[in-house]
Write a protein that holds these residues in place. Structure first.
Motif, PDB file in Angstrom:
ATOM      1  N   THR A 188       5.323  -8.724  -6.926  1.00 56.02           N
ATOM      2  CA  THR A 188       5.659 -10.071  -6.459  1.00 56.02           C
ATOM      3  C   THR A 188       7.014 -10.091  -5.766  1.00 56.02           C
ATOM      4  N   GLU A 189       7.918  -9.225  -6.210  1.00 52.84           N
ATOM      5  CA  GLU A 189       9.222  -9.145  -5.541  1.00 52.84           C
ATOM      6  C   GLU A 189       9.062  -8.644  -4.114  1.00 52.84           C
ATOM      7  N   LEU A 190       8.038  -7.829  -3.885  1.00 56.24           N
ATOM      8  CA  LEU A 190       7.747  -7.336  -2.539  1.00 56.24           C
ATOM      9  C   LEU A 190       7.063  -8.380  -1.666  1.00 56.24           C
ATOM     10  N   GLY A 191       6.727  -9.534  -2.260  1.00 60.13           N
ATOM     11  CA  GLY A 191       6.102 -10.601  -1.494  1.00 60.13           C
ATOM     12  C   GLY A 191       4.592 -10.654  -1.606  1.00 60.13           C
ATOM     13  N   LEU A 192       3.999  -9.802  -2.449  1.00 54.49           N
ATOM     14  CA  LEU A 192       2.548  -9.849  -2.634  1.00 54.49           C
ATOM     15  C   LEU A 192       2.178 -10.985  -3.580  1.00 54.49           C
TER      16      LEU A 192
ATOM     17  N   THR B 173      -4.190  -4.596  -0.418  1.00 51.45           N
ATOM     18  CA  THR B 173      -4.396  -5.018  -1.799  1.00 51.45           C
ATOM     19  C   THR B 173      -4.179  -3.826  -2.719  1.00 51.45           C
ATOM     20  N   VAL B 174      -3.500  -4.059  -3.839  1.00 55.76           N
ATOM     21  CA  VAL B 174      -3.215  -3.024  -4.833  1.00 55.76           C
ATOM     22  C   VAL B 174      -3.817  -3.450  -6.167  1.00 55.76           C
ATOM     23  N   ALA B 175      -4.518  -2.527  -6.839  1.00 54.63           N
ATOM     24  CA  ALA B 175      -5.077  -2.792  -8.158  1.00 54.63           C
ATOM     25  C   ALA B 175      -4.568  -1.743  -9.130  1.00 54.63           C
TER      26      ALA B 175
END
Length: 327
Positions: free
Chosen positions: A207-211, A184-186
């Motif tokens: 989101t492009e990385l699939g997250l 998770t990244v914040a």
């Protein structure tokens, strides 16, 4: 209000008491001038212990309030997420570690990556008497956001108020580096149009990385806000101590820290149907809500009338930043 934990507040007061108030005020004046002029990209002026202490007194309460609000919202949307490890990049004096440990008791190992040696020294002293073991035993390392270095590998990777200090051309690489090995990244930035634009671009990279976006957005689709016409941001209210008021030349006993943010994860969160993106406007017999929705994008001024009973009462109690159900 999002007050500092008692142990942190006391430790910070003790550190500030080591320096004359006039000296701290001078340092704060220089810092605030550089930030207003947009001249903080080369890092704050932290040339002495007094400068570092002033910076912590000036910014640490607000940074803690914003990051705590962000992580608490993320925790509510991902109840199964119980991080054991955190790496805070560009962590300054450690506000994000204190915030994360307060939100997630599961944290066992926290690491602060910071390039200013004085900030590391002060951060260690503040953490030495922390009640929470994850803060007290945190590892402090000299370093910065560097995509050429090994990517931070942790359940939670945080970066707060740092993207704006990086060259624009480097930001996308830094975001991808942060997310490469994180669960998770914040990311948190000031709640200004420029801060929002940095978060918007970072969100697109994630989101492009699939997250998946955990918060604030109720969807993974492109942000529906038209660039230049509006911006998405939120606010956390925090109390000001007497010294804090003097450092900031403020008269009120509180302040509102406005921030823009994104939290993204490799797992699908429990997102609300919509997010309230402005203060609800309360009228006699009805409430207007500005919503960002999962199904329709922006939906401004949604009217909730008294005839809707429980839904109306919920709208009366709702606040800026809250989730909102479709029905």
């Amino acid at each position: 209000m999002a007050a500092l934990p008692d142990d942190l507040s006391s430790a910070l007061d003790d550190e500030l008491a080591r320096h004359p108030v006039a000296r701290l005020t001078q340092s704060v004046d220089r810092l605030s001038t550089r930030y207003r002029q947009g001249d903080a990209a080369t890092s704050p002026i932290l040339g002495s212990e007094a400068d570092v202490a002033a910076y912590a007194g000036y910014r640490m309460p607000a940074t803690y309030a914003a990051v705590h609000a962000v992580l608490a919202e993320a925790a509510s949307r991902a109840p199964g997420f119980e991080p054991r490890t955190q790496i805070d990049v560009g962590g300054g004096t450690g506000a994000a570690v204190w915030a994360a440990a307060g939100v997630w008791p599961s944290l066992a190992k926290c690491t602060v990556l910071e390039q200013v040696a004085g900030a590391i020294g002060l951060g260690k002293r503040l953490a030495a008497g922390a009640r929470l073991p994850a803060v007290r035993d945190a590892e402090w390392r000299r370093g910065f956001a560097d995509p050429a270095a090994p990517a931070p590998e942790a359940d939670l990777v945080t970066l707060s108020y740092v993207l704006g200090e990086l060259p624009e051309a480097a930001r996308a690489d830094v975001v991808r580096w942060l997310a490469a090995k994180a669960t998770t990244v914040a990311l948190v930035e000031p709640g200004t149009p420029a801060g929002y634009e940095r978060i918007r671009a970072a969100r697109a990279e994630l989101t492009e990385l699939g997250l998946h976006v955990v918060a604030p957005c109720p969807h993974d689709a492109a942000c529906p806000i038209v660039p230049g016409q509006d911006w998405c941001h939120f606010a956390a209210r925090l109390p000001r101590s007497g010294l804090h008021r003097r450092l900031k030349a403020g008269t009120l006993g509180f302040e509102d820290e406005k921030f823009a943010y994104v939290v993204a994860s490799r797992t699908t969160p429990e997102r609300p149907d919509a997010r309230i993106i402005r203060h609800p406007k309360k009228h006699k017999g009805w409430v207007a809500l500005d919503l960002c929705t999962a199904s329709e994008g922006l939906n401004p001024a949604v009217a909730v009338s008294k005839k809707q009973g429980p839904r109306y009462r919920a709208a009366r109690d709702a606040e800026w930043g809250d989730g909102w159900p479709a029905n």
